[in-house]
Design a protein around this motif. Structure first.
Motif, PDB file in Angstrom:
ATOM      1  N   PRO A 261     -40.638  30.202  31.264  1.00  0.00           N
ATOM      2  CA  PRO A 261     -39.470  31.082  31.362  1.00  0.00           C
ATOM      3  C   PRO A 261     -38.809  31.037  32.737  1.00  0.00           C
ATOM      4  N   ALA A 262     -39.616  30.935  33.808  1.00  0.00           N
ATOM      5  CA  ALA A 262     -39.031  30.882  35.156  1.00  0.00           C
ATOM      6  C   ALA A 262     -38.112  29.683  35.301  1.00  0.00           C
ATOM      7  N   ALA A 263     -38.503  28.551  34.699  1.00  0.00           N
ATOM      8  CA  ALA A 263     -37.674  27.346  34.784  1.00  0.00           C
ATOM      9  C   ALA A 263     -36.325  27.577  34.118  1.00  0.00           C
ATOM     10  N   ASN A 264     -36.283  28.389  33.053  1.00  0.00           N
ATOM     11  CA  ASN A 264     -35.009  28.674  32.398  1.00  0.00           C
ATOM     12  C   ASN A 264     -34.087  29.503  33.288  1.00  0.00           C
ATOM     13  N   PHE A 265     -34.641  30.436  34.062  1.00  0.00           N
ATOM     14  CA  PHE A 265     -33.821  31.205  34.995  1.00  0.00           C
ATOM     15  C   PHE A 265     -33.301  30.305  36.118  1.00  0.00           C
ATOM     16  N   ILE A 266     -34.149  29.401  36.582  1.00  0.00           N
ATOM     17  CA  ILE A 266     -33.718  28.462  37.625  1.00  0.00           C
ATOM     18  C   ILE A 266     -32.601  27.567  37.096  1.00  0.00           C
ATOM     19  N   LEU A 267     -32.741  27.097  35.846  1.00  0.00           N
ATOM     20  CA  LEU A 267     -31.692  26.263  35.245  1.00  0.00           C
ATOM     21  C   LEU A 267     -30.378  27.026  35.159  1.00  0.00           C
ATOM     22  N   ALA A 268     -30.436  28.296  34.732  1.00  0.00           N
ATOM     23  CA  ALA A 268     -29.215  29.101  34.637  1.00  0.00           C
ATOM     24  C   ALA A 268     -28.547  29.211  36.009  1.00  0.00           C
ATOM     25  N   PHE A 269     -29.346  29.503  37.026  1.00  0.00           N
ATOM     26  CA  PHE A 269     -28.812  29.599  38.384  1.00  0.00           C
ATOM     27  C   PHE A 269     -28.134  28.288  38.799  1.00  0.00           C
ATOM     28  N   LEU A 270     -28.781  27.158  38.536  1.00  0.00           N
ATOM     29  CA  LEU A 270     -28.229  25.859  38.917  1.00  0.00           C
ATOM     30  C   LEU A 270     -26.944  25.544  38.139  1.00  0.00           C
ATOM     31  N   LEU A 271     -26.894  25.955  36.869  1.00  0.00           N
ATOM     32  CA  LEU A 271     -25.678  25.727  36.086  1.00  0.00           C
ATOM     33  C   LEU A 271     -24.513  26.543  36.641  1.00  0.00           C
TER      34      LEU A 271
ATOM     35  N   MET B 181     -20.919  24.941  29.842  1.00  0.00           N
ATOM     36  CA  MET B 181     -21.940  25.094  30.873  1.00  0.00           C
ATOM     37  C   MET B 181     -22.324  26.563  31.058  1.00  0.00           C
ATOM     38  N   LYS B 182     -21.317  27.437  31.040  1.00  0.00           N
ATOM     39  CA  LYS B 182     -21.619  28.877  31.187  1.00  0.00           C
ATOM     40  C   LYS B 182     -22.421  29.378  29.993  1.00  0.00           C
ATOM     41  N   TRP B 183     -22.056  28.934  28.796  1.00  0.00           N
ATOM     42  CA  TRP B 183     -22.791  29.330  27.599  1.00  0.00           C
ATOM     43  C   TRP B 183     -24.227  28.818  27.659  1.00  0.00           C
ATOM     44  N   ALA B 184     -24.415  27.574  28.139  1.00  0.00           N
ATOM     45  CA  ALA B 184     -25.764  27.021  28.273  1.00  0.00           C
ATOM     46  C   ALA B 184     -26.588  27.855  29.255  1.00  0.00           C
ATOM     47  N   ALA B 185     -25.953  28.304  30.332  1.00  0.00           N
ATOM     48  CA  ALA B 185     -26.659  29.149  31.306  1.00  0.00           C
ATOM     49  C   ALA B 185     -27.083  30.473  30.675  1.00  0.00           C
ATOM     50  N   VAL B 186     -26.200  31.070  29.891  1.00  0.00           N
ATOM     51  CA  VAL B 186     -26.529  32.335  29.220  1.00  0.00           C
ATOM     52  C   VAL B 186     -27.658  32.124  28.210  1.00  0.00           C
ATOM     53  N   LEU B 187     -27.596  31.018  27.460  1.00  0.00           N
ATOM     54  CA  LEU B 187     -28.664  30.710  26.506  1.00  0.00           C
ATOM     55  C   LEU B 187     -29.992  30.493  27.229  1.00  0.00           C
TER      56      LEU B 187
ATOM     57  N   LYS C 136     -24.064  32.468  46.160  1.00  0.00           N
ATOM     58  CA  LYS C 136     -24.023  33.898  45.842  1.00  0.00           C
ATOM     59  C   LYS C 136     -23.538  34.107  44.414  1.00  0.00           C
ATOM     60  N   TYR C 137     -22.551  33.303  44.000  1.00  0.00           N
ATOM     61  CA  TYR C 137     -22.024  33.377  42.636  1.00  0.00           C
ATOM     62  C   TYR C 137     -23.114  33.017  41.630  1.00  0.00           C
ATOM     63  N   GLY C 138     -23.884  31.958  41.926  1.00  0.00           N
ATOM     64  CA  GLY C 138     -24.967  31.549  41.032  1.00  0.00           C
ATOM     65  C   GLY C 138     -26.000  32.646  40.867  1.00  0.00           C
ATOM     66  N   ALA C 139     -26.390  33.267  41.985  1.00  0.00           N
ATOM     67  CA  ALA C 139     -27.402  34.320  41.935  1.00  0.00           C
ATOM     68  C   ALA C 139     -26.873  35.573  41.226  1.00  0.00           C
ATOM     69  N   SER C 140     -25.647  35.989  41.570  1.00  0.00           N
ATOM     70  CA  SER C 140     -25.101  37.216  40.976  1.00  0.00           C
ATOM     71  C   SER C 140     -24.830  37.036  39.485  1.00  0.00           C
ATOM     72  N   SER C 141     -24.368  35.856  39.085  1.00  0.00           N
ATOM     73  CA  SER C 141     -24.102  35.620  37.659  1.00  0.00           C
ATOM     74  C   SER C 141     -25.402  35.632  36.868  1.00  0.00           C
ATOM     75  N   THR C 142     -26.444  35.004  37.414  1.00  0.00           N
ATOM     76  CA  THR C 142     -27.742  35.004  36.746  1.00  0.00           C
ATOM     77  C   THR C 142     -28.264  36.429  36.603  1.00  0.00           C
ATOM     78  N   TYR C 143     -28.147  37.204  37.660  1.00  0.00           N
ATOM     79  CA  TYR C 143     -28.604  38.600  37.627  1.00  0.00           C
ATOM     80  C   TYR C 143     -27.789  39.422  36.630  1.00  0.00           C
ATOM     81  N   ASP C 144     -26.455  39.288  36.675  1.00  0.00           N
ATOM     82  CA  ASP C 144     -25.595  40.099  35.812  1.00  0.00           C
ATOM     83  C   ASP C 144     -25.866  39.820  34.334  1.00  0.00           C
ATOM     84  N   PHE C 145     -25.975  38.546  33.977  1.00  0.00           N
ATOM     85  CA  PHE C 145     -26.225  38.219  32.570  1.00  0.00           C
ATOM     86  C   PHE C 145     -27.633  38.642  32.151  1.00  0.00           C
ATOM     87  N   THR C 146     -28.577  38.558  33.073  1.00  0.00           N
ATOM     88  CA  THR C 146     -29.932  39.023  32.765  1.00  0.00           C
ATOM     89  C   THR C 146     -29.925  40.515  32.438  1.00  0.00           C
ATOM     90  N   MET C 147     -29.250  41.295  33.260  1.00  0.00           N
ATOM     91  CA  MET C 147     -29.173  42.738  33.019  1.00  0.00           C
ATOM     92  C   MET C 147     -28.442  43.042  31.714  1.00  0.00           C
TER      93      MET C 147
END
Length: 423
Positions: free
Chosen positions: A183-193, A350-356, A298-309
């Motif tokens: 699961p951690a790898a999926n969060f890292i992938l989302a951040f990178l996307l 790409m954004k949809w893949a990150a959310v998935l 910062k955008y990568g981190a905040s987007s990952t956090y926002d979609f996670t929440m």
């Protein structure tokens, strides 16, 4: 940046690529941390069902399976390969130059090499002492077994796994990280996307500067240009893009007076606000973008956090009953949406893949049997009580959890089929 000539075949290809990448990254997380812990990984597979491609590199067989859903990392100690060898079996063994058994031939005597011996199995220990006792012509002989010895049956080789190479032979901490890494790898992938999206397409800035001014739109007709700084609207000072959007969206069909700055000079111009199908005011202009590495990260981190929440909130609504099971989408719905997003452009896909990817990571962390979260819960109990739970009991819980999971997938898939094809 739309995908060129993307038809249904292209949509299917996009779906396969997106899900292939998500599963590959998830399983790669498990694989890398398991290898780091010294666990023997027998197979790294993409897909489920029959194998259609296989290649072995080192100790691991890399396979591609028929159904493009899911994947697995098969670790030693999680399958019954050691049950292949039993007492009273007639077997053959082959040894190396120092006399250690390198091959255990379960189909019978060896190949006739000088170091091949056959006999009846009396006893064996392939996890701790690494020895094998055979009855050879009425005489019992005990042989040392190489830690990488191969069990051979029907021409197929299976490497033995001493306890220190098995999943269960590792510490709670090592097993925890091997499971959590998926699961951690999926969060890292989302951040990178998200970072990749920012680097390619830019990161929107919440500043009162105009970005792209669409030709023929209200802003263009009023003479506004990209780079203009909006000072005030209808005499009300604005300091952010958010304030501009708020004022314009609430003024469909109205004429607003914009004060802006260009090349150090201030100007005033009336702008006739348009509107969309939802009666929201539009002037056909985007906010300015930045490609600065710091802002992109910062955008990568905040987007990952926002979609996670956001996803966690949705899960909470499911458990509280605010959202029913009929509102869930299964594989069919997700595949359909992926195909639709693929036709809207690479950035959207790409954004949809990150959310998935975030969805996959969170879903696997749920403390449900058969999921990574369920296995982590068992490890937590083991850490608290100081000893592992009975493997048979844990296995039964995971089996029941898997059955429930399959039933849930069938239900949401049926919902998808009714929603998309029967309504």
């Amino acid at each position: 940046m739309p995908l060129p000539n993307l038809d249904s075949v292209g949509s299917i290809l996009a779906i396969v690529i997106v899900f292939g990448v998500l599963v590959f990254v998830h399983e790669l997380g498990h694989f890398l941390l398991a290898k780091r812990a010294g666990i023997l990984c027998r197979e790294f597979a993409l897909g489920m069902g029959p194998k259609i491609f296989r290649v072995k590199r080192g100790e691991t067989e890399y396979t591609l399976r028929l159904l493009p859903i899911g994947g697995l990392v098969r670790m030693a100690g999680e399958d019954p390969e050691m049950d292949m060898l039993k007492p009273h079996m007639e077997i053959g063994v082959e040894r190396d130059a120092v006399g250690k058994v390198t091959h255990i031939l379960l189909d019978g005597p060896g190949t006739g090499s000088a170091r091949a011996i056959s006999g009846t199995v009396v006893s064996f220990d392939l996890e701790h002492a690494l020895n094998l006792t055979l009855d050879i012509g009425g005489e019992q002989r005990t042989f040392s077994v190489h830690p990488q010895a191969q069990l051979v049956k029907d021409g197929q080789e299976v490497q033995i796994a001493p306890l220190n190479r098995q999943f269960k032979g590792k510490t709670v901490s090592q097993r925890f990280w091997a499971i959590f890494a998926g699961p951690a790898a999926n969060f890292i992938l989302a951040f990178l996307l998200f970072v990749a999206i920012g680097l390619i397409y830019g990161v929107p800035k919440d500043v009162p500067y105009l970005g792209e001014v669409r030709a023929g739109g209200p802003a263009a007709q009023a003479g506004l240009l990209q780079g203009d700084k909006v000072i005030s609207i209808e005499g009300k000072p604005v300091a952010s893009w958010k304030e501009i959007v708020e004022i314009v969206s609430q003024s469909p069909g109205k004429e607003l007076t914009f004060e802006y700055e260009r090349s150090g000079q201030r100007h005033t111009v009336p702008v006739k606000v348009g509107k969309d199908e939802n009666n929201v005011g539009k002037i056909m202009v985007t906010n300015s973008l930045t490609y600065a590495p710091g802002e992109v990260l910062k955008y990568g981190a905040s987007s990952t956090y926002d979609f996670t929440m956001m996803i966690l909130k949705s899960l909470g609504m499911l458990f509280t009953g605010s959202v029913g099971i009929n509102d869930l989408s299964g594989p069919v719905g997700i595949f359909k949406m992926t195909g639709e997003f693929a036709q809207q452009g690479i950035a959207i896909l790409m954004k949809w893949a990150a959310v998935l990817s975030i969805n996959l990571g969170l879903f696997n962390l749920l403390p449900l049997p058969a999921l990574d979260g369920g296995r982590l819960a068992f490890l937590a109990v083991e850490a608290l009580r100081g000893r592992p739970i009975d493997p048979h009991k844990e296995g039964m819980v995971h089996f029941l959890g898997f059955a429930f999971l399959m039933l849930l997938i069938l239900v949401v898939t049926w919902n998808d089929l009714q929603r998309f094809f029967f309504q």
